[in-house]
Design a protein around this motif. Structure first.
Motif, PDB file in Angstrom:
ATOM      1  N   ASN A 836     -44.257 -15.723  61.440  1.00 15.93           N
ATOM      2  CA  ASN A 836     -44.714 -14.546  62.302  1.00 15.93           C
ATOM      3  C   ASN A 836     -44.820 -13.344  61.667  1.00 15.93           C
ATOM      4  O   ASN A 836     -43.791 -12.814  61.012  1.00 15.93           O
ATOM      5  CB  ASN A 836     -43.952 -14.431  63.645  1.00 15.93           C
ATOM      6  CG  ASN A 836     -44.549 -15.458  64.816  1.00 15.93           C
ATOM      7  OD1 ASN A 836     -45.348 -15.450  65.503  1.00 15.93           O
ATOM      8  ND2 ASN A 836     -43.176 -16.439  64.922  1.00 15.93           N
ATOM      9  N   ILE A 837     -46.114 -12.609  61.668  1.00 14.70           N
ATOM     10  CA  ILE A 837     -46.185 -11.139  61.332  1.00 14.70           C
ATOM     11  C   ILE A 837     -46.674 -10.267  62.300  1.00 14.70           C
ATOM     12  O   ILE A 837     -47.192 -10.696  63.340  1.00 14.70           O
ATOM     13  CB  ILE A 837     -47.322 -11.044  60.238  1.00 14.70           C
ATOM     14  CG1 ILE A 837     -46.973 -12.135  58.960  1.00 14.70           C
ATOM     15  CG2 ILE A 837     -47.563  -9.915  59.635  1.00 14.70           C
ATOM     16  CD1 ILE A 837     -48.228 -12.339  57.983  1.00 14.70           C
ATOM     17  N   ASN A 838     -45.802  -9.273  62.428  1.00 16.31           N
ATOM     18  CA  ASN A 838     -46.037  -8.402  63.574  1.00 16.31           C
ATOM     19  C   ASN A 838     -45.849  -6.830  63.082  1.00 16.31           C
ATOM     20  O   ASN A 838     -45.263  -6.619  62.195  1.00 16.31           O
ATOM     21  CB  ASN A 838     -44.765  -8.566  64.616  1.00 16.31           C
ATOM     22  CG  ASN A 838     -43.352  -8.151  64.015  1.00 16.31           C
ATOM     23  OD1 ASN A 838     -43.078  -7.181  64.037  1.00 16.31           O
ATOM     24  ND2 ASN A 838     -42.840  -9.607  63.837  1.00 16.31           N
ATOM     25  N   THR A 839     -46.639  -6.049  63.820  1.00 16.95           N
ATOM     26  CA  THR A 839     -46.710  -4.726  63.426  1.00 16.95           C
ATOM     27  C   THR A 839     -46.872  -3.889  64.770  1.00 16.95           C
ATOM     28  O   THR A 839     -47.699  -4.453  65.603  1.00 16.95           O
ATOM     29  CB  THR A 839     -47.914  -4.433  62.359  1.00 16.95           C
ATOM     30  OG1 THR A 839     -47.793  -3.022  62.144  1.00 16.95           O
ATOM     31  CG2 THR A 839     -49.251  -4.552  62.935  1.00 16.95           C
ATOM     32  N   GLY A 863     -42.837  -6.291  60.611  1.00 14.47           N
ATOM     33  CA  GLY A 863     -42.146  -7.397  60.344  1.00 14.47           C
ATOM     34  C   GLY A 863     -42.412  -8.613  60.073  1.00 14.47           C
ATOM     35  O   GLY A 863     -43.570  -8.866  60.360  1.00 14.47           O
ATOM     36  N   ILE A 864     -41.653  -9.641  59.264  1.00 11.11           N
ATOM     37  CA  ILE A 864     -42.107 -10.998  59.191  1.00 11.11           C
ATOM     38  C   ILE A 864     -41.006 -11.719  59.886  1.00 11.11           C
ATOM     39  O   ILE A 864     -39.610 -11.213  59.541  1.00 11.11           O
ATOM     40  CB  ILE A 864     -42.464 -11.088  57.839  1.00 11.11           C
ATOM     41  CG1 ILE A 864     -42.847 -12.475  57.644  1.00 11.11           C
ATOM     42  CG2 ILE A 864     -41.394 -10.647  56.723  1.00 11.11           C
ATOM     43  CD1 ILE A 864     -43.755 -12.604  56.146  1.00 11.11           C
ATOM     44  N   ILE A 876     -34.957 -16.000  61.420  1.00  8.01           N
ATOM     45  CA  ILE A 876     -34.611 -15.010  60.547  1.00  8.01           C
ATOM     46  C   ILE A 876     -35.894 -13.998  60.248  1.00  8.01           C
ATOM     47  O   ILE A 876     -36.946 -14.489  60.245  1.00  8.01           O
ATOM     48  CB  ILE A 876     -34.188 -15.545  59.125  1.00  8.01           C
ATOM     49  CG1 ILE A 876     -33.348 -16.725  59.045  1.00  8.01           C
ATOM     50  CG2 ILE A 876     -33.941 -14.390  58.115  1.00  8.01           C
ATOM     51  CD1 ILE A 876     -32.044 -16.317  59.320  1.00  8.01           C
ATOM     52  N   GLU A 877     -35.427 -12.770  60.721  1.00  5.73           N
ATOM     53  CA  GLU A 877     -36.716 -11.879  60.552  1.00  5.73           C
ATOM     54  C   GLU A 877     -36.195 -10.581  59.814  1.00  5.73           C
ATOM     55  O   GLU A 877     -35.028 -10.047  59.694  1.00  5.73           O
ATOM     56  CB  GLU A 877     -36.826 -11.127  62.106  1.00  5.73           C
ATOM     57  CG  GLU A 877     -37.757 -10.154  62.304  1.00  5.73           C
ATOM     58  CD  GLU A 877     -38.249  -9.819  63.611  1.00  5.73           C
ATOM     59  OE1 GLU A 877     -39.319  -9.309  64.146  1.00  5.73           O
ATOM     60  OE2 GLU A 877     -37.528 -10.068  64.478  1.00  5.73           O
ATOM     61  N   MET A 912     -34.203  -3.698  58.263  1.00  7.36           N
ATOM     62  CA  MET A 912     -32.965  -4.739  58.981  1.00  7.36           C
ATOM     63  C   MET A 912     -33.273  -6.095  58.958  1.00  7.36           C
ATOM     64  O   MET A 912     -34.573  -6.619  58.996  1.00  7.36           O
ATOM     65  CB  MET A 912     -32.876  -4.374  60.455  1.00  7.36           C
ATOM     66  CG  MET A 912     -31.911  -5.183  61.210  1.00  7.36           C
ATOM     67  SD  MET A 912     -31.197  -4.679  62.859  1.00  7.36           S
ATOM     68  CE  MET A 912     -30.095  -3.155  62.271  1.00  7.36           C
ATOM     69  N   LEU A 913     -32.371  -6.954  58.450  1.00  8.41           N
ATOM     70  CA  LEU A 913     -32.469  -8.279  58.236  1.00  8.41           C
ATOM     71  C   LEU A 913     -31.659  -8.992  59.407  1.00  8.41           C
ATOM     72  O   LEU A 913     -30.544  -8.640  59.745  1.00  8.41           O
ATOM     73  CB  LEU A 913     -31.875  -8.807  56.898  1.00  8.41           C
ATOM     74  CG  LEU A 913     -32.055 -10.260  56.909  1.00  8.41           C
ATOM     75  CD1 LEU A 913     -33.527 -10.998  56.880  1.00  8.41           C
ATOM     76  CD2 LEU A 913     -31.162 -10.719  55.711  1.00  8.41           C
ATOM     77  N   SER A 914     -32.224  -9.700  60.366  1.00  8.58           N
ATOM     78  CA  SER A 914     -31.533 -10.238  61.559  1.00  8.58           C
ATOM     79  C   SER A 914     -31.756 -11.743  61.617  1.00  8.58           C
ATOM     80  O   SER A 914     -32.755 -12.270  61.037  1.00  8.58           O
ATOM     81  CB  SER A 914     -31.934  -9.653  62.795  1.00  8.58           C
ATOM     82  OG  SER A 914     -33.426  -9.881  63.102  1.00  8.58           O
TER      83      SER A 914
END
Length: 936
Positions: A836-839, A863-864, A876-877, A912-914
């Motif tokens: 997923n790619i989001n903006t 984010g991706i 994982i994002e 941030m990595l979540s």
């Protein structure tokens, strides 16, 4: 910067379905007796994979119309409860009218047919619009919010507000029961989408109307989520954690740059018990719980009776109020958690309890610019503020219900709150008169601590008699709250003369202690008597006693000694009680319901002072009444009209004749001679929702006349110090118009929403004993455009424009206005079902010559993410927030003959990595493999 925004918009629109030929398909649906079938489900499926292209419901005449792309090998499938399915393979290469289609009644209902009906995406079930959740594809880690966004006729706005069929949803139920109280946002954000079987949208009647069977005209738009069978037994939820750091321009990471987040949602359900826990911790300015969570779950003094409500007063001076204000200002660390417990003891007995705890630590730097109205000119105030807040809040609510038999039940509710808060404020402020002449300046340090708790409870008993519609109801209420505040006020004020020379230095060093407690005792009795088959008479008696005490002690600190300041200290005791006798007549005659209500209210206000002020004791008699008409124009539209009167009593802070000098340049003193306000309110509402085309239109117009309106009069001295005191004025007016329209454009594959809101507020106050009529106008325009099919691309673009104008009778040259607007876009793209790619991009503009300069704030995040493991349980994002590093938050308000612009710091750019892990229940039943997923 504008180029980035329009590029984002172009990417959104490029995914919308342009360039195809579309044709219309229509028919009329009847049974074998030539009776039109209303609300039948019509599916147009692509062959050979049976994915859904379009769907519709038949209207009141049994007609359906579908617009779809040109294509061969469509399967038309029509389903209606109790009738055999109709199927037809067709080629849609031109406009087609299939004439009349006749459905045959089923001879028996087979289990296999029941399974197929689970695939029907939407159907009418009486007055309920029901969506099948599996028909709208969601991803593994989506919550209920993501599911609702995909449902036609349902809209989730960016602030979390949910609208269904054009109206705001005030409650989300889970299998007909509350989930963490009645705030829809908690259920929407914490329940997984794949746990939902059906989404049901309907108008919920009041509890009294549901019990008695007598429609009182009170309806609220409600969503009920029915769980899948395998989610009604077992354990499910998710865990999430993230770590990152702020990225300053110099790319230097320090200990203050570390960012983190964590949240958890765990649920255990079985037929007897529901146990849920949610929690959140972060230092990225995300709210643990919202303002409405606090309002719905607060355990302090608030009326739980239909007769009278008490106002909740919150100010930014109150450190606890920081929990409820804009969480985007400053840098905040929050912790929140809650537990919800439902125990279905038997078919007749239920006990539910939920507990919330929230902590906030926030530091803020702000610059405030204000223009205030004087008799002949504006004067300017500039202030620089540094503040810190630490606030904690506990809320515990518990409800016990028991049905003795089908004719009587009992409900007991208790709410408890406890809070502990502290704040520190350092302020430097300057005031300028004509020719930019400095007339005063102040340096102030103000510290405050607050500790308080409150208890509120009520017992409701209802009884139905043998005669249908005859009902007796009694409700008893008790409440108590206690609040202790201690503060230190240290300031130095310099006053200057017209020549700019220092005239006076005024220093202040005080300790302040405020002890308060409030008690409420109330009772309500109602008896409903049917008069024939369609008429009902409701006699209601309400009595309420409110005891409120404020003990304010102020000490001047001189040479290390505390000396009581008798001019600022006082013990004030307020007693307010009222009794209301109401007779309500209602006639239910399809298609309308008319209600006429007449009441007489006796109010008694008593105040006792210890500072030499004469005690007050006044009795008021007010005629109250209401007229309401609810007219159902058709199955898809209705018109409501209501006129009512009510009174609003003054609050204890408005009555206490003691100067509040928390801000030495803006003093406030109460007025014990205030009378209650008397309100006349007219409200007209029209709602249209065409479930066959999913077009919604909502209009609401209201107008209020306020007699004896309470306003804050001002006395401004030559050094621009203001003294506020509330007074009753003659008449004030408030008007509001709200319009919203939503419709899909199937040919383009998009849906658009438009909303307009207009508010007008007129009041008369006095500035230095000169009457000033202030007319404030606020206009808001909102519009958004989004794609309909969201399997791969979910995109929305929109705008919001706010215009505010204030006019003053004392001097037209003082009239002022300002304009704010924002354009935004959100895009999410799914690649190969796992990526997923989001903006998201917001461009805010604050433009008007009334303020010092125009402000432009572009906010961009992207984010991706990818899912892992066999069932995509791990997500994982990687996300970058505020890519352009805009560290400014702006707020504008207009009130009390003043306009204010506040600029505060906010969180800058960070990465941030979540990781999010979805927990599936152990030993769950396997869903039926025969149910096929179909996309919107």
């Amino acid at each position: 910067m504008k180029c980035i925004f329009f590029t984002t918009c172009f990417l959104c629109l490029s995914f919308f379905g342009y360039g195809q030929n579309y044709y219309g398909l229509s028919a009329t649906l009847t049974d074998e007796n030539a009776t039109e079938l209303v609300g039948a489900t019509v599916l147009l499926l692509n062959l050979p994979d049976s994915t859904m292209e379009e769907y519709a419901l038949t209207n009141e005449k049994g007609i359906f119309k579908i617009t779809a792309p040109k294509r061969t090998n469509y399967l038309l499938k029509i389903s209606y409860m109790g009738y055999e399915d109709y199927e037809k393979i067709l080629d849609l290469n031109q406009k087609m009218d299939l004439g009349t289609i006749v459905l045959k009644e089923k001879s028996e209902l087979l289990e296999s047919i029941e399974v197929v009906e689970e695939r029907i995406p939407i159907r009418m079930n009486g007055d309920t619009l029901e969506y099948s959740a599996d028909a709208f594809e969601t991803q593994e880690h989506d919550n209920v919010e993501a599911l609702l966004k995909k449902l036609p006729g349902v809209q989730v706005e960016r602030d979390g507000t949910i609208k269904a069929q054009g109206e705001t949803v005030d409650r989300i139920l889970v299998d007909g029961k509350e989930f963490f109280g009645d705030n829809p946002e908690v259920a929407m954000k914490n329940l997984p989408a794949d746990a939902i079987n059906k989404v049901q949208v309907y108008d919920r009647k009041s509890e009294m109307a549901e019990f008695s069977g007598v429609d009182d005209g009170v309806e609220k738009k409600t969503i009920n989520l029915t769980l899948k069978e395998d989610k009604k037994h077992g354990f499910f939820g998710h865990l999430e954690g993230g770590y990152g750091y702020s990225v300053p321009d110099q790319f230097e990471a320090t200990s203050e740059n570390h960012r983190y987040l964590g949240n958890v949602s765990l649920n255990y359900f079985n037929p007897k018990v529901r146990l849920s826990t949610i929690g959140a911790i972060n230092n990225i300015n995300e709210e643990s719980f919202s303002f409405m969570d606090y309002i719905n779950l607060m355990g302090g003094i608030q009326s739980m009776m239909s007769g009278g409500s008490l106002n909740l007063e919150i100010s930014e001076d109150d450190p606890l109020g920081a929990l409820l204000m804009n969480n985007q200002e400053g840098i905040a660390q929050t912790i929140g958690g809650g537990v919800n417990f439902n125990w279905f003891i038997s078919n007749k007995t239920e006990w539910s309890t939920h507990y919330f705890y929230s902590i906030l630590n926030r530091e803020k730097d702000a610059y405030n610019f204000s223009r205030s109205v004087n008799l002949n000119q504006f004067f300017i105030r500039n202030s620089w503020l540094n503040s810190t807040v630490q606030a904690g809040n506990h809320n515990l609510n518990s409800t016990f219900t028991h049905e003795f038999d089908p004719t009587q039940d009992l409900k007991f509710e208790i709410r408890f709150k406890w809070n502990d808060a502290a704040s520190n404020r350092q302020t430097r402020e300057q005031s300028f008169g004509g020719n930019n002449q400095l007339l005063n300046e102040i340096d102030q340090g103000y510290n405050q601590k607050q500790l308080g708790w409150g208890l509120n409870s009520n017992v409701l008993y209802r009884k139905k008699f043998k005669k249908k519609g005859r009902v007796l109801m009694s409700n008893l209420v008790f409440g108590y709250s206690k609040d202790n505040q201690t503060s230190t006020n240290i300031s130095t004020t310099n006053l200057y003369n017209d020549g700019g020379s220092l005239q006076l230095v005024d220093s202040l060093n005080q300790d302040q202690l405020v002890l308060g407690n409030q008690q409420i005792y109330g009772a309500e009795f109602s008896f409903i008597e049917p008069l024939g088959k369609r008429n009902f008479l409701d006699i209601k008696l309400v009595g309420m006693l409110n005891l409120d005490t404020k003990d304010r002690q102020v000490y001047d600190i001189e040479h290390g000694n505390n000396l009581i300041n008798s001019a600022l200290s006082n013990l004030f005791q307020k007693e307010y009680n009222y009794q209301t006798l109401t007779a309500r007549f209602q006639r239910n005659q399809k298609p309308y319901t008319i209600t006429i209500e007449a009441a007489l209210q006796r109010s008694f206000l008593k105040g006792i002072f210890t500072n030499g002020q004469a005690d007050l004791a006044r009795t008021y008699y007010y005629p109250l009444g209401a007229i309401a008409l609810d007219y159902k124009i058709s199955n898809s539209s209705n018109l409501d009209f209501r006129y009512q009167t009510r009174i609003k009593e003054p609050q204890i802070q408005q009555l206490q004749p003691i100067i509040n000098n928390n801000s030495p340049l803006a003093l406030y003193i109460g007025n014990p001679n205030l009378n209650p306000e008397y309100h006349h309110e007219i409200d007209i509402q029209y709602n249209l929702f065409e479930q066959f085309s999913f077009t919604s239109f909502f209009a609401n117009a209201s107008f209020t006349v306020l007699q004896n309106q309470i306003v804050d009069n001002q006395v401004i001295d030559e050094n621009l110090r203001i003294r506020y005191q509330p007074e009753n004025t003659t008449v004030g007016y408030q008007g509001r118009l709200y319009l919203s329209f939503s419709r899909p454009i199937k040919v383009l594959g998009i849906k658009f929403n438009i909303g307009v809101n207009a508010e007008v507020n007129q009041r008369t106050s006095q500035i230095n004993a000169v009457a000033n009529e202030e007319l404030t106008q606020r206009y808001t325009f909102k519009a958004s455009l989004e794609n309909r099919k969201k399997k791969i691309v979910d995109a929305i673009v929109g705008t919001r424009i706010d215009f505010n104008k204030s006019a003053f009778s004392i001097n037209n040259s003082l009239n002022t206005s300002y304009l704010n607007y924002v354009a935004y876009s959100d895009v999410k793209v799914t690649i190969a079902k796992k990526w997923n790619i989001n903006t998201s991009f917001d461009y805010k503009i604050y433009a008007d010559p009334s303020f010092a300069e125009n402000i432009y704030i572009p906010m961009w995040s992207a984010g991706i993410s990818r899912t892992f493991l066999d069932a995509n349980q791990l997500k994982i994002e990687l996300r970058v927030f505020n890519i352009l590093d805009q560290q400014l938050s702006v707020r504008r308000i207009s009130q009390n003959d003043m306009i204010l612009e506040s600029r505060a710091n906010t969180l800058g750019r960070y990465i941030m990595l979540s990781a999010r892990y979805k927990i599936t229940q152990v030993g769950a039943k396997n869903p039926d493999d025969g149910i096929q997923l179909i996309e919107e």
